[in-house]
Enzyme design. Structure first.
Site, short mmCIF file in Angstrom:
data_model
loop_
_atom_site.label_atom_id
_atom_site.label_comp_id
_atom_site.label_asym_id
_atom_site.label_seq_id
_atom_site.Cartn_x
_atom_site.Cartn_y
_atom_site.Cartn_z
N HIS A 1 10.01 9.58 38.96
CA HIS A 1 10.05 9.07 37.10
C HIS A 1 9.76 7.72 37.54
O HIS A 1 8.67 6.96 37.14
CB HIS A 1 11.47 9.01 36.89
CG HIS A 1 11.44 8.67 35.23
ND1 HIS A 1 10.61 9.06 34.56
CD2 HIS A 1 12.59 8.17 34.79
CE1 HIS A 1 11.06 8.73 33.44
NE2 HIS A 1 12.46 7.99 33.54
N ASP B 1 3.17 5.55 27.73
CA ASP B 1 4.14 6.21 28.73
C ASP B 1 5.15 6.89 27.36
O ASP B 1 6.32 5.56 27.34
CB ASP B 1 4.87 5.76 29.58
CG ASP B 1 5.05 6.05 31.46
OD1 ASP B 1 6.14 5.94 32.00
OD2 ASP B 1 4.96 7.20 31.11
N SER C 1 9.90 5.13 30.09
CA SER C 1 11.21 5.90 29.98
C SER C 1 11.69 5.66 28.48
O SER C 1 10.37 5.64 27.90
CB SER C 1 12.57 5.70 31.41
OG SER C 1 13.19 7.11 30.84
#
Length: 212
Positions: A146, A71, A46
Site C-alpha cells: 500500500h 491516488d 489513501s
C-alpha cells in the site's frame, strides 16, 4: 488493539467527507485570490486522496473543477458508488496507482488513467518478508505494498520519465500484451492518457527502471 484500530479507521473514513468540504472551501478561497482551481494538483495517499475526491465533488457543486487528483484508498469505500469514493470526474484529470489492489487499494479502474505496477500484484516486489529483511526495509513491513504508491510517486517527481507504462486491457505477460511506451506513471502522467496502464518496477529504491 485490532478492534481499536478498526474503530479509528472507520471514524477516519467518515471524516474524509468533512475534510473534503474543508478542502473545497480552501480551494474556492485560492481560486478567488487568483490561484485557479483548474491549475491545482492535489496528491493524496489513501484516505487523503479520498478526501481530495470529496473536495473535488463539492467544488463541482460550487461550479469549480480541480485540475488533477492522484491516488485513493479502498476499505470502507469499496461498496459505494462513484459518489462515495474518488472517481473519474472529480477533477479534470484523475490518475490512480494500484499497488495493493483488493486489500487496501481499489482493484478496479476508477480514474481517467489507472496504473498497475507489476501487473497489479497485491504484494509488490520487495514486500515479501524475506525481501524486506534482505533489503533492510523492515520499517515498511506494515502495509508495504500500500505504501509503495506514495514511494513510487515521490520518486517520479525527481524522475518524471522513470516509470514508462503501456496501455493494455489486461496484463497477462508480454505474449498477450506487448510492451510499448504509451505514457509515464506518476508526476509525468497527464491528459490525454486514459485507460489501464501497466509497468514494472525494481523491488527496492530506486524503483524506476528508467534512470533520470
Amino acid at each position: 488493539m485490532f478492534l481499536f484500530k478498526k474503530i479509528r479507521y472507520i471514524s477516519a473514513v467518515h471524516n474524509t467527507r468533512y475534510m473534503g468540504q474543508q478542502l473545497a472551501s480552501f480551494v474556492q478561497f485560492l481560486d478567488a485570490a487568483g490561484a485557479r482551481a483548474a491549475s491545482l494538483h492535489v496528491v493524496g495517499f489513501s484516505l487523503g486522496a479520498e478526501a481530495a475526491g470529496f473536495g473535488g465533488k463539492e467544488l463541482k457543486r460550487r461550479g469549480l473543477l480541480l485540475g488533477r487528483i492522484t491516488d485513493p484508498a479502498y476499505p470502507g469505500y469499496s461498496l459505494t458508488g462513484s459518489d462515495g469514493h474518488l472517481a473519474k470526474g472529480d477533477a479534470a484529470f484523475v490518475d490512480v496507482l494500484h499497488t495493493n489492489p483488493g486489500i487496501l487499494g481499489f482493484p478496479q479502474p476508477i480514474g481517467d488513467v489507472d496504473f498497475y505496477p507489476n501487473a497489479g500484484q497485491w504484494v509488490q516486489p520487495g514486500c515479501w518478508i524475506d525481501q524486506l529483511i534482505r533489503n533492510r526495509e523492515l520499517g515498511f513491513v506494515n502495509g508495504c505494498s500500500h505504501n509503495r504508491a506514495w514511494r513510487l510517486y515521490a520518486e517520479s517527481i525527481r524522475n518524471p520519465r522513470g516509470f514508462p507504462a503501456t496501455l493494455c486491457r489486461k496484463w497477462k505477460g508480454s505474449r498477450l500484451c506487448n510492451f510499448q511506451v504509451d505514457g509515464y506513471m506518476g508526476f509525468g502522467a497527464g491528459p490525454p492518457l486514459s485507460g489501464k496502464m501497466y509497468l514494472e518496477t525494481n523491488q527496492r529504491s530506486p524503483f524506476a527502471r528508467n534512470g533520470p
